[in-house]
Design an enzyme around this catalytic site. Sequence first.
Site, PDB file in Angstrom:
ATOM      1  N   TRP A 101       0.823  -1.217   0.000  1.00 47.92           N
ATOM      2  CA  TRP A 101       0.000   0.000   0.000  1.00 47.92           C
ATOM      3  C   TRP A 101       0.851   1.259   0.000  1.00 47.92           C
ATOM      4  O   TRP A 101       0.486   2.263  -0.622  1.00 47.92           O
ATOM      5  CB  TRP A 101      -0.981  -0.035   1.168  1.00 47.92           C
ATOM      6  CG  TRP A 101      -1.712  -1.346   1.201  1.00 47.92           C
ATOM      7  CD1 TRP A 101      -1.693  -2.297   2.185  1.00 47.92           C
ATOM      8  CD2 TRP A 101      -2.539  -1.900   0.158  1.00 47.92           C
ATOM      9  NE1 TRP A 101      -2.447  -3.387   1.824  1.00 47.92           N
ATOM     10  CE2 TRP A 101      -2.968  -3.175   0.595  1.00 47.92           C
ATOM     11  CE3 TRP A 101      -2.946  -1.436  -1.089  1.00 47.92           C
ATOM     12  CZ2 TRP A 101      -3.799  -3.986  -0.184  1.00 47.92           C
ATOM     13  CZ3 TRP A 101      -3.759  -2.253  -1.872  1.00 47.92           C
ATOM     14  CH2 TRP A 101      -4.181  -3.505  -1.407  1.00 47.92           C
ATOM     15  N   ASP A 168      -1.818   6.249   6.803  1.00 46.27           N
ATOM     16  CA  ASP A 168      -2.825   5.337   6.282  1.00 46.27           C
ATOM     17  C   ASP A 168      -3.090   4.326   7.385  1.00 46.27           C
ATOM     18  O   ASP A 168      -2.294   3.427   7.647  1.00 46.27           O
ATOM     19  CB  ASP A 168      -2.310   4.650   5.016  1.00 46.27           C
ATOM     20  CG  ASP A 168      -3.259   3.578   4.478  1.00 46.27           C
ATOM     21  OD1 ASP A 168      -4.292   3.319   5.114  1.00 46.27           O
ATOM     22  OD2 ASP A 168      -2.946   2.991   3.426  1.00 46.27           O
ATOM     23  N   LYS A 192     -12.725  -2.423   7.702  1.00 44.77           N
ATOM     24  CA  LYS A 192     -12.027  -3.393   8.545  1.00 44.77           C
ATOM     25  C   LYS A 192     -12.493  -3.276  10.002  1.00 44.77           C
ATOM     26  O   LYS A 192     -12.874  -4.256  10.619  1.00 44.77           O
ATOM     27  CB  LYS A 192     -10.523  -3.208   8.418  1.00 44.77           C
ATOM     28  CG  LYS A 192     -10.037  -3.390   6.980  1.00 44.77           C
ATOM     29  CD  LYS A 192      -8.560  -3.164   6.829  1.00 44.77           C
ATOM     30  CE  LYS A 192      -8.145  -3.101   5.363  1.00 44.77           C
ATOM     31  NZ  LYS A 192      -8.265  -4.374   4.660  1.00 44.77           N
TER      32      LYS A 192
END
Length: 359
Positions: A101, A168, A192
């Site tokens: 990511w 992030d 999540k």
Amino acid sequence: MSRKINFSAGPSALPLSVLQHAQNELTDYQGKGFSIMEISHRSKIFEEVHFGAMDKIRTLYGIGNEYEILFLQGGAHLQFSMIPMNLYQGGKAQYANTGVWTNKAIKEAQILGIKPDVVASSESDKFAYIPQINFSDDADYAYICSNNTIYGTQYKSLPKTKSPLVIDASSDFFSRPLDFSGIGLLYGGAQKNAGPSGVTVVIIRKDLIERVSNPNVPMFLRYKTHAEAKSLYNTPPTFGIYLLSLTMKWLLDQGGLSKIQAKNAAKSAMIYETIDGSNGFYKAHARTDSRSDMNVSFNVAVNAELEPVFVAQAESEGMLGLKGHRHLGGIRASIYNAVSEQDVKILVEFMKEFMKKHG
């Protein structure tokens, strides 16, 4: 009702009580005769949900009015672009590369004509640890991913820098308390720990909202646009925000983020102890000092051919989502907030029985 144990990395398990609450109100929100999905996002009824969710986030993280909370769309992938579009001012854009990511975020900055400064990386060791980081104090922003879903690594403490720290937090959102005094911007997809897919939460320090220096940045891609409109510039994902609000209430009812952190640490400890005590049958991917409380990535070290057998047998016993990510392979147990300690105990017992049978 027979529900599976969901160890998926995302979208992932939601608290059952949240799902049941939403089920009860699906066609008749608070006895008003309509669904929350069916009313205007500019109605007073929806605004109570919308701003109520923001208030719960402020309470959970203990943040004041120096931060703006935005509900956006486009997931983390859009933030990879919006962050440099909004925060880069021609100086240094610094990144710590700890996995897929952050790699994607770096590439998006490059597409925009920026030359990111990668100040730390664990790529040479298959991202098995969180590297030492020395961000400059004069960077336009300093970027990290706090928890790496694929590799099972997590920052145990946040880097110190005078530059705006950008995080992030998609896969450890709302899993532990955070000291926001050094954070410029924190964001994550909801899917999540915070709710369903489709909502991206951005928490940004207000002074950074004014930073856009490129006049060619489209209005929709400016944080200022959404901040001024209180995240109602366009039609937001109303049902997703409603579920987000219910999940935030569930977290508060659990005792807040300190209580959740203790539960998450206890859950991950059970799995890591099983791996470490397996006499080499299992092996964790992440180094001990970088292990995540959210995602435990591991291998059947004695024989990789047993890994698909492990996943298939676990699924036959009601445990879903244990196949590792395609970039790493192996096995991965994602043990987000809604996964209970009892769920993890069932997985651990399965791991022990599997080892007895195949060891």
